[in-house]
Design an enzyme around this catalytic site. Sequence first.
Site, PDB file in Angstrom:
ATOM      1  N   GLU A  76      -3.869   7.320  -3.680  1.00  0.00           N
ATOM      2  CA  GLU A  76      -3.607   5.997  -3.122  1.00  0.00           C
ATOM      3  C   GLU A  76      -3.262   5.013  -4.218  1.00  0.00           C
ATOM      4  O   GLU A  76      -3.900   5.001  -5.277  1.00  0.00           O
ATOM      5  CB  GLU A  76      -4.857   5.467  -2.400  1.00  0.00           C
ATOM      6  CG  GLU A  76      -4.958   5.917  -0.969  1.00  0.00           C
ATOM      7  CD  GLU A  76      -6.110   5.218  -0.251  1.00  0.00           C
ATOM      8  OE1 GLU A  76      -5.946   4.853   0.908  1.00  0.00           O
ATOM      9  OE2 GLU A  76      -7.167   5.025  -0.879  1.00  0.00           O
ATOM     10  N   TYR A  88       0.863  -1.182   0.000  1.00  0.00           N
ATOM     11  CA  TYR A  88       0.000   0.000   0.000  1.00  0.00           C
ATOM     12  C   TYR A  88       0.898   1.229   0.000  1.00  0.00           C
ATOM     13  O   TYR A  88       1.887   1.287   0.738  1.00  0.00           O
ATOM     14  CB  TYR A  88      -0.880   0.028   1.256  1.00  0.00           C
ATOM     15  CG  TYR A  88      -1.621   1.339   1.428  1.00  0.00           C
ATOM     16  CD1 TYR A  88      -2.895   1.518   0.908  1.00  0.00           C
ATOM     17  CD2 TYR A  88      -1.015   2.413   2.087  1.00  0.00           C
ATOM     18  CE1 TYR A  88      -3.555   2.731   1.037  1.00  0.00           C
ATOM     19  CE2 TYR A  88      -1.674   3.630   2.213  1.00  0.00           C
ATOM     20  CZ  TYR A  88      -2.938   3.781   1.684  1.00  0.00           C
ATOM     21  OH  TYR A  88      -3.596   4.982   1.806  1.00  0.00           O
TER      22      TYR A  88
END
Length: 421
Positions: A229, A141
Amino acid sequence: MYSRRFSEQVPGLPKLDCGTLRVRRPLQRKSNMNLHEYQSKALFSEYGIPVPAGEVAASPQEAVEAAGRLGGELWVIKAQAHTGGRGKAGGVKLARTLEEVEAAARELIGMRLVTRQTGPAGLPVHKVLVEQGSDIEREFYLGALLDRARSRITFMASRAGGMNIEEVAAETPEQILSTVVDPAAGLQPFQARYLGFGLGFSGDQLKRFGRILSGLYRLYLDKDASLIEINPLVVTAGGELLALDAKLNIDDSALYRQPVIREMRDISQEDPREAEAAEHDLNFISLDGDIGCMVNGAGLAMATMDLVKLEGGEPANFLDVGGGTTAERVTEAFKLILSDDKVRAVLVNIFGGIVRCDLIAEGIIAAARNIEITVPVVVRLQGTNHEKGLAMLAESGLEFITEEDFTEAARKAVAAAGGAQ
Ligand code: GDP
Ligand code: MN
């Protein structure tokens, strides 16, 4: 102002603003413009962030042609809708033949995709992204967002990639690394090393990771982003780093200087009533209950929601008519509130500071004469000229339930909607 910070529930984390609490999602939309994955990835490419080769397609035929041009033996067909969690909801499909590409595109294009973020109605899918499939070795991530408490951009990275990052933050916050960028100095190489080493990179991969970070930082600043993101950022079997997914939110307040981004807007992904409200300069938020709330000011909106809930009711929406409102805007506001067929009662809660309560009353009366109001309307007016306003409502010959007291008004609205739930 409307947002509730998810970091308030996660001790030890910086104050981040990236939660997906149910109450937050519709509220957040007010201040951010979302892009589709394919649009975000095009921007990634411009900023040197590697993404899989891919093309967007609006029909199964286009999808097959795109796959043909991309070549290879594995394709990923991804529904383009403003939501995450598509994988789990069936919005991401792998295809090994062109027939499978066509079938996947046929299934996705035209559907309404329901994910854990969308609510039961889901979002329409008009396009798919056709990508060359990647052989994934590891998933990470990586995110950049605004730490509002420090007024600084913060990078977050985790080895727990591909998962719901809010869950990781809540359950195993130690798995999230973060670093705050000093705006005067910009992103520093030591920060890239800190995150990169933390994820286990070295050598060439560390360098590539550093380039991805600096690309993200430049993109964030250039495009007035509020959140970027990459979930997951992957290492492929060949050792490449790739942004497999891309989420990019842009600060609404900066859209005036982002013409290219403005063009990317897709209103099919927005709540039609919220979009309509924005046209009239009103703030409308859709919720799940049955009491429509009209208020002036965000603070009063929050207080009204709290009191309605305290009395056992649930707001269906709230509409903030803002400070200096007019009779026309009140009429538009009423139309919007009543266009929501969940609404079984309306609570108007106005504090007359700058706005005069008699003007509000005039607007309410005009609205009631213009449109058919089929549900009980509780009006609480307090502040400048409230006696005059309440008297106008009483003398209008229309059936309003009037009130000066806030708690009493909330109680009456809950009762009018059929009682506490
Ligand atoms: P999201 O569910 O909306 O966040 O969509 P993502 O773009 O993150 O895709 C969901 C999942 O699909 C990823 O976590 C991967 O597991 C899988 N996926 C996406 N692209 C590929 C690919 O190229 N190859 C493989 N094997 N899996 C992929
Ligand atoms: Mn994802």
